[in-house]
Design a protein around this motif. Structure first.
Motif, mmCIF file in Angstrom:
data_model
loop_
_atom_site.group_PDB
_atom_site.id
_atom_site.type_symbol
_atom_site.label_atom_id
_atom_site.label_comp_id
_atom_site.label_asym_id
_atom_site.label_seq_id
_atom_site.Cartn_x
_atom_site.Cartn_y
_atom_site.Cartn_z
ATOM 1 N N VAL A 69 -45.956 159.816 38.830
ATOM 2 C CA VAL A 69 -46.226 158.374 38.926
ATOM 3 C C VAL A 69 -44.965 157.632 39.378
ATOM 4 O O VAL A 69 -45.019 156.751 40.236
ATOM 5 C CB VAL A 69 -46.747 157.814 37.575
ATOM 6 C CG1 VAL A 69 -46.758 156.288 37.586
ATOM 7 C CG2 VAL A 69 -48.146 158.350 37.272
ATOM 8 N N LYS A 70 -43.827 158.001 38.818
ATOM 9 C CA LYS A 70 -42.571 157.313 39.187
ATOM 10 C C LYS A 70 -42.039 157.752 40.551
ATOM 11 O O LYS A 70 -41.198 157.092 41.127
ATOM 12 C CB LYS A 70 -41.479 157.599 38.136
ATOM 13 C CG LYS A 70 -41.591 156.751 36.886
ATOM 14 C CD LYS A 70 -40.381 156.962 35.997
ATOM 15 C CE LYS A 70 -39.054 156.561 36.600
ATOM 16 N NZ LYS A 70 -38.717 155.129 36.528
ATOM 17 N N ARG A 71 -42.502 158.919 41.011
ATOM 18 C CA ARG A 71 -41.911 159.586 42.180
ATOM 19 C C ARG A 71 -40.416 159.802 41.932
ATOM 20 O O ARG A 71 -39.565 159.475 42.757
ATOM 21 C CB ARG A 71 -42.148 158.795 43.466
ATOM 22 C CG ARG A 71 -43.624 158.675 43.760
ATOM 23 C CD ARG A 71 -43.895 157.939 45.077
ATOM 24 N NE ARG A 71 -45.237 157.407 45.089
ATOM 25 C CZ ARG A 71 -45.568 156.183 45.490
ATOM 26 N NH1 ARG A 71 -44.661 155.354 45.955
ATOM 27 N NH2 ARG A 71 -46.820 155.782 45.453
ATOM 28 N N PRO A 159 -38.955 157.097 30.622
ATOM 29 C CA PRO A 159 -38.081 156.396 31.567
ATOM 30 C C PRO A 159 -38.648 155.009 31.832
ATOM 31 O O PRO A 159 -39.752 154.699 31.367
ATOM 32 C CB PRO A 159 -38.167 157.270 32.821
ATOM 33 C CG PRO A 159 -39.550 157.841 32.763
ATOM 34 C CD PRO A 159 -39.876 158.024 31.289
ATOM 35 N N SER A 160 -37.923 154.178 32.552
ATOM 36 C CA SER A 160 -38.436 152.845 32.845
ATOM 37 C C SER A 160 -39.717 152.946 33.683
ATOM 38 O O SER A 160 -39.868 153.861 34.501
ATOM 39 C CB SER A 160 -37.371 152.020 33.562
ATOM 40 O OG SER A 160 -36.872 152.719 34.674
ATOM 41 N N ALA A 161 -40.619 151.981 33.447
ATOM 42 C CA ALA A 161 -41.958 152.046 34.050
ATOM 43 C C ALA A 161 -41.983 151.404 35.427
ATOM 44 O O ALA A 161 -42.691 150.426 35.674
ATOM 45 C CB ALA A 161 -42.972 151.380 33.120
ATOM 46 N N ASN A 162 -41.187 151.974 36.323
ATOM 47 C CA ASN A 162 -41.138 151.495 37.709
ATOM 48 C C ASN A 162 -41.066 152.706 38.617
ATOM 49 O O ASN A 162 -40.669 153.788 38.196
ATOM 50 C CB ASN A 162 -39.882 150.642 37.932
ATOM 51 C CG ASN A 162 -38.616 151.366 37.496
ATOM 52 O OD1 ASN A 162 -38.291 151.398 36.300
ATOM 53 N ND2 ASN A 162 -37.936 151.991 38.429
ATOM 54 N N ARG A 163 -41.448 152.508 39.863
ATOM 55 C CA ARG A 163 -41.279 153.549 40.863
ATOM 56 C C ARG A 163 -39.779 153.835 40.984
ATOM 57 O O ARG A 163 -38.969 152.897 40.916
ATOM 58 C CB ARG A 163 -41.784 152.985 42.179
ATOM 59 C CG ARG A 163 -42.810 153.698 43.011
ATOM 60 C CD ARG A 163 -44.031 154.309 42.532
ATOM 61 N NE ARG A 163 -45.206 153.499 42.778
ATOM 62 C CZ ARG A 163 -46.407 153.821 42.358
ATOM 63 N NH1 ARG A 163 -46.630 154.925 41.648
ATOM 64 N NH2 ARG A 163 -47.428 153.051 42.607
ATOM 65 N N ILE A 167 -36.315 148.167 40.493
ATOM 66 C CA ILE A 167 -35.680 147.540 39.320
ATOM 67 C C ILE A 167 -36.513 147.807 38.058
ATOM 68 O O ILE A 167 -37.746 147.818 38.109
ATOM 69 C CB ILE A 167 -35.526 146.023 39.579
ATOM 70 C CG1 ILE A 167 -34.481 145.804 40.679
ATOM 71 C CG2 ILE A 167 -35.140 145.278 38.313
ATOM 72 C CD1 ILE A 167 -34.360 144.366 41.107
ATOM 73 N N SER A 168 -35.836 148.037 36.943
ATOM 74 C CA SER A 168 -36.539 148.298 35.681
ATOM 75 C C SER A 168 -37.356 147.075 35.254
ATOM 76 O O SER A 168 -36.869 145.952 35.329
ATOM 77 C CB SER A 168 -35.539 148.632 34.583
ATOM 78 O OG SER A 168 -34.878 149.825 34.904
ATOM 79 N N PRO A 169 -38.605 147.303 34.800
ATOM 80 C CA PRO A 169 -39.474 146.179 34.446
ATOM 81 C C PRO A 169 -39.154 145.601 33.070
ATOM 82 O O PRO A 169 -38.957 146.336 32.106
ATOM 83 C CB PRO A 169 -40.868 146.815 34.441
ATOM 84 C CG PRO A 169 -40.625 148.259 34.141
ATOM 85 C CD PRO A 169 -39.268 148.603 34.667
ATOM 86 N N VAL A 196 -31.934 145.353 29.402
ATOM 87 C CA VAL A 196 -30.925 146.245 29.989
ATOM 88 C C VAL A 196 -31.122 147.632 29.378
ATOM 89 O O VAL A 196 -31.515 147.752 28.221
ATOM 90 C CB VAL A 196 -29.494 145.729 29.673
ATOM 91 C CG1 VAL A 196 -28.428 146.694 30.175
ATOM 92 C CG2 VAL A 196 -29.277 144.341 30.259
ATOM 93 N N GLU A 197 -30.835 148.690 30.161
ATOM 94 C CA GLU A 197 -31.022 150.062 29.695
ATOM 95 C C GLU A 197 -30.095 150.417 28.521
ATOM 96 O O GLU A 197 -29.063 149.775 28.322
ATOM 97 C CB GLU A 197 -30.752 151.046 30.837
ATOM 98 C CG GLU A 197 -31.946 151.251 31.756
ATOM 99 C CD GLU A 197 -32.032 150.244 32.884
ATOM 100 O OE1 GLU A 197 -31.215 149.296 32.901
ATOM 101 O OE2 GLU A 197 -32.930 150.386 33.741
ATOM 102 N N SER A 198 -30.464 151.494 27.822
ATOM 103 C CA SER A 198 -29.632 151.991 26.717
ATOM 104 C C SER A 198 -28.335 152.588 27.261
ATOM 105 O O SER A 198 -28.273 153.045 28.402
ATOM 106 C CB SER A 198 -30.396 153.048 25.925
ATOM 107 O OG SER A 198 -30.660 154.193 26.726
#
Ligand code: AMP
Ligand code: MG
Length: 225
Positions: A69-71, A159-163, A167-169, A196-198
């Protein structure tokens, strides 16, 4: 609906059905997310950092789906999310210093890279999730995701729910726009608390490496160590 059906819809020219969005305080959200995850599907979830694309870390089918899904390139390993330190110790070996850092920052945005337990009862974190390596990156999130993980009693790779490359959603709307056609459920808890990410850290014999800068600073880590 199964993901294969959605792809069929697209190949026949019919518009792909979009994901359902349920609010985190909807009494059905926890049940439906747990049910989908327990059967190997993926679900987009709120965490205090950004929105994540979750699948059970011990299931190679769920992990394959996250990468598809993320590729996302398969050599980039995933962070697994646990409910608490007891759960972390089921899946990885925690040295004393990592234990202290987890105590100081969990639940919260510190990810610790730890040696994987390959003999975990009920199944180890799958190699697909660690890019085949012998370490796992673990953290305990706050809020809806924490409750869901505790209920499933299984770690969630998220992981973040973006392709990959986008940019992270930080909202359910971002996830819907980017991945909505490939998902069946997005849980919406409003704007991400941190956005912001961990921070990703690894304790070594001679110090602590920061593998990815994030919301928790090296100074905060040094103070807690
Ligand atoms: P994201 O791409 O936002 O999901 O971030 C995951 C981060 O954790 C990336 O920087 C990965 O390289 C890192 N990571 C995940 N698992 C490991 C691991 N086992 N060892 C080192 N870094 C890891
Ligand atoms: Mg990301």
């Amino acid at each position: 609906m199964a993901s294969a059906d959605r792809q069929d819809d697209r190949s026949t020219g019919a518009p792909a059905p979009m994901a359902r969005v349920l609010r985190a305080d909807d009494p059905h959200a926890l049940d439906q997310a747990a049910e989908l995850l327990a059967r190997g599907d993926v679900v987009a979830l709120p965490t205090e950092t950004v929105y994540g694309l979750a699948g059970v870390s011990t299931r190679s089918d769920a992990i394959a789906r996250i990468y598809a899904v993320k590729r996302r390139p398969s050599h980039n390993p995933l962070i697994s999310h646990v409910a608490d330190m007891a759960m972390a110790e089921r899946y990885a070996h925690m040295d004393e210093m990592s234990f202290r850092l987890a105590q100081a920052f969990w639940p919260g945005p510190l990810t610790l890279v730890l040696p994987l337990r390959r003999d975990a009862a009920g199944g180890a974190i799958t190699p697909a999730s660690t890019a085949g390596g012998d370490t796992a990156a673990l953290r305990a999130p706050r809020g809806f995701a924490q409750g869901l993980i505790a209920r499933l009693d299984l770690p969630l790779a998220m992981p973040s729910a973006n392709r990959s490359g986008r940019i992270s959603p930080t909202s359910a709307r971002h996830v819907l726009d980017d991945l909505g056609a490939d998902l069946s459920l997005i849980v919406d808890a409003g704007p991400a608390e941190i956005g912001v990410e961990s921070t990703v850290a690894r304790v070594r014999r001679d110090g602590i490496d920061i593998l990815r800068a994030g919301v928790i600073t090296p100074e905060q880590i040094a103070e807690a160590a």
